[in-house]
Scaffold this motif. Sequence first.
Motif, PDB file in Angstrom:
ATOM      1  N   GLU A  61       0.889  -1.205   0.024  1.00 36.91           N
ATOM      2  CA  GLU A  61       0.064   0.037   0.084  1.00 36.91           C
ATOM      3  C   GLU A  61       0.786   1.335  -0.041  1.00 36.91           C
ATOM      4  O   GLU A  61       1.646   1.389   0.946  1.00 36.91           O
ATOM      5  N   GLY A  62       0.697   1.900  -1.209  1.00 30.49           N
ATOM      6  CA  GLY A  62       1.628   3.087  -1.225  1.00 30.49           C
ATOM      7  C   GLY A  62       3.028   2.848  -0.878  1.00 30.49           C
ATOM      8  O   GLY A  62       3.912   3.932  -0.727  1.00 30.49           O
ATOM      9  N   GLY A  63       3.563   1.880  -1.537  1.00 39.69           N
ATOM     10  CA  GLY A  63       4.805   1.459  -1.792  1.00 39.69           C
ATOM     11  C   GLY A  63       5.382   0.679  -0.436  1.00 39.69           C
ATOM     12  O   GLY A  63       6.677   0.611  -0.293  1.00 39.69           O
ATOM     13  N   LYS A  64       4.524   0.496   0.714  1.00 32.14           N
ATOM     14  CA  LYS A  64       4.799   0.090   1.831  1.00 32.14           C
ATOM     15  C   LYS A  64       4.210  -1.221   1.963  1.00 32.14           C
ATOM     16  O   LYS A  64       3.230  -1.411   1.719  1.00 32.14           O
ATOM     17  N   LEU A  65       4.964  -2.264   2.575  1.00 35.16           N
ATOM     18  CA  LEU A  65       4.441  -3.552   3.134  1.00 35.16           C
ATOM     19  C   LEU A  65       3.369  -3.540   4.241  1.00 35.16           C
ATOM     20  O   LEU A  65       3.827  -2.702   5.390  1.00 35.16           O
ATOM     21  N   GLN A  66       2.252  -3.966   4.056  1.00 27.53           N
ATOM     22  CA  GLN A  66       1.258  -3.961   5.038  1.00 27.53           C
ATOM     23  C   GLN A  66       0.714  -5.514   5.437  1.00 27.53           C
ATOM     24  O   GLN A  66       0.621  -6.015   4.399  1.00 27.53           O
ATOM     25  N   TRP A  67       0.905  -5.703   6.568  1.00 22.49           N
ATOM     26  CA  TRP A  67       0.250  -7.034   7.156  1.00 22.49           C
ATOM     27  C   TRP A  67      -1.093  -6.892   7.183  1.00 22.49           C
ATOM     28  O   TRP A  67      -1.840  -5.842   8.018  1.00 22.49           O
ATOM     29  N   LEU A  68      -2.056  -7.692   6.852  1.00 19.14           N
ATOM     30  CA  LEU A  68      -3.508  -7.773   7.147  1.00 19.14           C
ATOM     31  C   LEU A  68      -3.809  -9.226   7.721  1.00 19.14           C
ATOM     32  O   LEU A  68      -3.526 -10.214   6.981  1.00 19.14           O
ATOM     33  N   PHE A  69      -4.698  -9.210   8.707  1.00 18.86           N
ATOM     34  CA  PHE A  69      -5.277 -10.586   9.473  1.00 18.86           C
ATOM     35  C   PHE A  69      -6.808 -10.569   9.332  1.00 18.86           C
ATOM     36  O   PHE A  69      -7.385  -9.571   9.410  1.00 18.86           O
ATOM     37  N   PHE A  70      -7.152 -11.616   9.055  1.00 22.83           N
ATOM     38  CA  PHE A  70      -8.399 -11.933   8.824  1.00 22.83           C
ATOM     39  C   PHE A  70      -8.938 -13.206   9.365  1.00 22.83           C
ATOM     40  O   PHE A  70      -8.707 -14.324   9.147  1.00 22.83           O
ATOM     41  N   PRO A  71      -9.515 -13.201  10.398  1.00 23.16           N
ATOM     42  CA  PRO A  71     -10.347 -14.219  11.479  1.00 23.16           C
ATOM     43  C   PRO A  71     -11.329 -14.708  10.513  1.00 23.16           C
ATOM     44  O   PRO A  71     -12.421 -14.320  10.527  1.00 23.16           O
TER      45      PRO A  71
END
Length: 241
Positions: A61-71
């Motif tokens: 996102e916007g050139g940055k790594l983003q962790w997303l977590f989904f239960p």
Amino acid sequence: MNGKSFLVDLTRCTACRGCQVACKQWKKLPAEKTKNWGSYQNPKDLSSKTIRLVRFSEVMEGGKLQWLFFPEQCRHCVEAPCADVPNNPEAILHDPDTGAVVYTELTAKEDGEAIRSSCPYDIPRVDPETKVVNKCDMCIDRVKIGMLPACVQACPTGTMNFGDREDMLKLAEERLVKAKKKFPQAMLVDPEETRVIYLASAPPANYYEYLEADASGAQPDLITRKQLLAKLGSPIRTIRS
């Protein structure tokens, strides 16, 4: 509309997997042998013995790594398409008090894969030995005696919330307003259609990444949940932002 609902606030999830473990413990579901498949997510997918799973996604996102977590869990649809599949109406029950969609052992006598393919979220799984179809039942045994579902009880961050549907919808709207200040793309996912309302900080497709090996066992291809559901002929439902 009465009954119960979950609010799953993904802006607060740290992937501690407390909900995943609590579900296993309460339901007395055995552990599964797993292996490293290139993700911190473990196991790789839902099964008849893992009916709640915290999914991990890495997105840019916007050139940055983003962790997303989904239960991940059964959404307990207000109008559950899976309940229309069995020949025996006692195989899948829609509890009138809570709204929980509950599978019984009679699902073993039904077409399990037809039940699975009817789900817009690809949740139900067939036990390969007993042929019983399994998924989250809202911990209805706990809820009926005034207790919280095990996953909610175990959550330390306020990600998992549960209560009367009106209260959860109100809480969802309040948290959405706050979330938008930090996450402009924040939205509620399927608040009208399901009893499991997700507050997402990013587009839902960002939470659904799978590594799927091709038939030859070669390098896996990255596919999204949307693509996976398209293969199954089931669309992702609407969202509200």
